[in-house]
Design a protein around this motif. Structure first.
Motif, PDB file in Angstrom:
ATOM      1  N   GLY A 191      -0.618  -0.111  -1.119  1.00  0.00           N
ATOM      2  CA  GLY A 191      -0.541  -0.800   0.172  1.00  0.00           C
ATOM      3  C   GLY A 191      -1.141  -0.048   1.340  1.00  0.00           C
ATOM      4  O   GLY A 191      -0.918  -0.413   2.487  1.00  0.00           O
ATOM      5  N   TYR A 192      -1.900   0.998   1.071  1.00  0.00           N
ATOM      6  CA  TYR A 192      -2.499   1.729   2.189  1.00  0.00           C
ATOM      7  C   TYR A 192      -3.917   1.271   2.506  1.00  0.00           C
ATOM      8  O   TYR A 192      -4.332   1.236   3.643  1.00  0.00           O
ATOM      9  CB  TYR A 192      -2.536   3.241   1.910  1.00  0.00           C
TER      10      TYR A 192
ATOM     11  N   GLY B 287      -5.881  -1.588   1.785  1.00  0.00           N
ATOM     12  CA  GLY B 287      -6.249  -2.925   2.246  1.00  0.00           C
ATOM     13  C   GLY B 287      -7.406  -3.564   1.496  1.00  0.00           C
ATOM     14  O   GLY B 287      -7.821  -4.670   1.848  1.00  0.00           O
TER      15      GLY B 287
ATOM     16  N   THR C  12      -6.717  -7.081   0.275  1.00  0.00           N
ATOM     17  CA  THR C  12      -6.272  -8.083   1.261  1.00  0.00           C
ATOM     18  C   THR C  12      -6.732  -9.493   0.883  1.00  0.00           C
ATOM     19  O   THR C  12      -7.904  -9.708   0.568  1.00  0.00           O
ATOM     20  CB  THR C  12      -6.806  -7.726   2.669  1.00  0.00           C
TER      21      THR C  12
ATOM     22  N   LYS D 248      -1.352  -7.890   1.698  1.00  0.00           N
ATOM     23  CA  LYS D 248      -1.904  -6.995   0.689  1.00  0.00           C
ATOM     24  C   LYS D 248      -1.452  -7.535  -0.668  1.00  0.00           C
ATOM     25  O   LYS D 248      -0.260  -7.497  -0.978  1.00  0.00           O
ATOM     26  CB  LYS D 248      -1.413  -5.575   0.931  1.00  0.00           C
TER      27      LYS D 248
ATOM     28  N   SER E  68      -9.280  -9.911   6.591  1.00  0.00           N
ATOM     29  CA  SER E  68      -8.484  -9.505   7.760  1.00  0.00           C
ATOM     30  C   SER E  68      -9.104 -10.043   9.039  1.00  0.00           C
ATOM     31  O   SER E  68      -8.401 -10.537   9.933  1.00  0.00           O
ATOM     32  CB  SER E  68      -8.385  -7.977   7.848  1.00  0.00           C
TER      33      SER E  68
ATOM     34  N   ILE F  83      -6.502  -2.024  11.152  1.00  0.00           N
ATOM     35  CA  ILE F  83      -5.834  -0.741  10.876  1.00  0.00           C
ATOM     36  C   ILE F  83      -5.497  -0.612   9.393  1.00  0.00           C
ATOM     37  O   ILE F  83      -5.592   0.458   8.801  1.00  0.00           O
ATOM     38  CB  ILE F  83      -4.549  -0.604  11.739  1.00  0.00           C
ATOM     39  N   GLY F  84      -5.140  -1.737   8.770  1.00  0.00           N
ATOM     40  CA  GLY F  84      -4.728  -1.686   7.364  1.00  0.00           C
ATOM     41  C   GLY F  84      -5.870  -1.822   6.377  1.00  0.00           C
ATOM     42  O   GLY F  84      -5.624  -2.066   5.198  1.00  0.00           O
ATOM     43  N   ASN F  85      -7.091  -1.687   6.825  1.00  0.00           N
ATOM     44  CA  ASN F  85      -8.254  -1.748   5.926  1.00  0.00           C
ATOM     45  C   ASN F  85      -9.056  -0.467   6.077  1.00  0.00           C
ATOM     46  O   ASN F  85      -9.672  -0.230   7.113  1.00  0.00           O
ATOM     47  CB  ASN F  85      -9.147  -2.946   6.281  1.00  0.00           C
TER      48      ASN F  85
END
Lengths: 290, 163
Positions: free
Chosen positions: B44-45, B47, B50, B59, B110, B131-133
């Motif tokens: 889950g870090y 991305g 996604t 995710k 995203s 931020i999460g990709n």
């Protein structure tokens, strides 16, 4: 991930019955943003998994005369974008902006986050500083307790194997209260290496009440009670804040890990507490003007 | 034990037989052959996995496939329309926002979710939404430029290069 038998109860009472039947052998999944990691890394290998994500009636943000009630299955993103939360508890919006990434906030739930009981998570220090109360339900009844009594040890809470968290209640804050959440992490979407939430309730030029919640500061999220006491009745000037931040860091018991030694983390906690108090004090207009 | 699972992906219903512990990402890749959803970090870090569920970015390595029942799943394969690239995809091409390409499907999904919620994002809002990709090649500048350009194109309602 080890295989498991999967249940998708349609009602809360059916979910509670399943948990009572498989006591201790079942894990509850809501958004699963923490649980699936635990399963993949085989830190947990339950025989039964009970999915409650689809249960209706536990996803809400309701205004009550004495505060707001948030259903345990409310996703983080709903809290982040709620006008009610934004107007009454900007601390929670500030916190949600820093919680992982939007993908996680779109699926993960506030109740799931609390029940995972990770001391480095973002909601606990904020909800501790807001004096939140959690409501737990099992087949034998419902009980409410302050969030401060909910966390027991690292990734452990007082939740019984057949209990579910159903609601988080957040009492009203006085109108002029100032709040702030400060988090230090390696990358923007990481868990905290150190975090602090501050609530400052003013009385004239001084602080009537100060509450400090700490994250990544020991086996459980905690309140820095001694530090809070030193600030009562005082103006939140630099010297008073420094003194309180140093005491808060002493109240913490962080552990050494890949992000740093315990002493480094203690220093970092002192910094986040200092910054949270400064910001909250200014917002409550009892700190030094900018 | 494998159990029946019906998922709606990119507008079509699919029936698969999968273990209840199977992740959405793995059903998409292994059972539906939709390889655009990438397996990066597993936790889950990054991305790279996604996808969209009911239009919102998630995710797919942190969602059990069964939890997506009754919902609309969109993968990168569902973004182009009749062989014509979506506006975010086209902007990534036009702005050289791709190097190795591994993070690209997740980035595009995203960004697509962001633009459907907020058609006029600021640069900071684009950065926050991504931020999460994680991207390990380009350093993000081209990616952010591409998303801002796609937002302009979506707002103006046309894509002159391809009309």
């Amino acid at each position: 991930m080890r295989g498991f038998q999967y249940f998708e109860p349609e009602t809360l009472s059916a979910a509670c019955s399943l948990l009572a039947k498989y006591k201790g052998e079942a894990k509850v999944i809501a958004g699963g943003q923490s649980l699936l990691s635990m399963l993949k890394n085989r830190l947990l290998a339950p025989d039964y998994v009970v999915n409650i994500k689809g249960l209706s009636g536990l996803e809400y943000i309701k205004e009550r005369p004495s505060g707001i009630a948030v259903g345990a299955l409310t996703i983080h993103r709903a809290i982040e974008t709620s006008p009610v939360v934004g107007a009454r508890y900007p601390l929670l919006v500030e916190m949600e902006h820093r919680l992982a990434a939007v993908q996680v906030r779109n699926w993960g739930t506030i109740g799931g986050n609390l029940c995972h009981a990770d001391p480095a998570a973002d909601p606990p220090p904020c909800l501790l500083a807001l004096n939140a109360i959690v409501k737990l339900k099992s087949r034998s009844g419902t009980r409410s307790l302050p969030l401060e009594q909910f966390f027991k040890d690292y990734l452990e809470s007082v939740l019984a194997p057949d209990e579910l968290m159903v609601e988080i209640f957040i009492p009203n804050l006085p109108a002029r209260a100032g709040t702030a959440f400060i988090k230090e992490s390696v990358r923007a979407n990481d868990m905290a290496v150190a975090s602090a939430a501050a609530v400052v309730i003013p009385n004239g030029k001084g602080a009537k009440e100060v509450r400090i919640g700490l994250g990544a500061a020991g086996p459980t999220p905690l309140r820095a009670r001694k530090a809070e006491k030193t600030l009562v009745g005082r103006c939140l000037e630099d010297a008073a804040i420094e003194e309180a931040a140093a005491i808060a860091a002493e109240e913490a018991s962080p552990t050494t890990d890949m992000h740093g030694s315990d002493s480094f983390k203690r220093q970092l906690l002192q910094v986040v507490v200092r910054n949270a108090l400064k910001e909250a004090g200014q917002r409550a207009q009892v700190g030094r003007a900018r | 034990m494998k159990q029946q699972l019906i998922l709606k992906v990119n507008g079509e219903e699919h029936e698969v037989f999968a273990e209840p512990s199977k992740l959405l990402r793995d059903v998409l890749r292994e059972d539906l052959d939709l390889m655009g959803t990438k397996e990066g970090c597993q936790d889950g870090y990054c991305g790279a996995c996604t996808d969209l569920i009911d239009g919102k970015a998630v995710k797919s390595c942190l969602v059990l496939a069964r939890q997506a029942r009754g919902k609309e799943v969109t993968t990168i394969e569902g973004i182009a329309n009749n062989g014509r690239l979506g506006p975010v995809q086209q902007a990534f091409v036009d702005h050289f926002a791709v190097q190795c390409g591994f993070c690209t499907p997740g980035m595009i999904l995203s960004a697509t979710a962001l633009l459907s919620e907020n058609p006029s994002p600021t640069e900071m809002e684009v950065k926050r939404a991504l931020i999460g990709n994680l991207c390990r090649c380009t350093g993000y500048a081209k990616i952010v430029e591409a998303v801002l350009a796609a937002a302009r194109i979506v707002r103006e309602g046309d894509n002159p290069r391809h009309d």
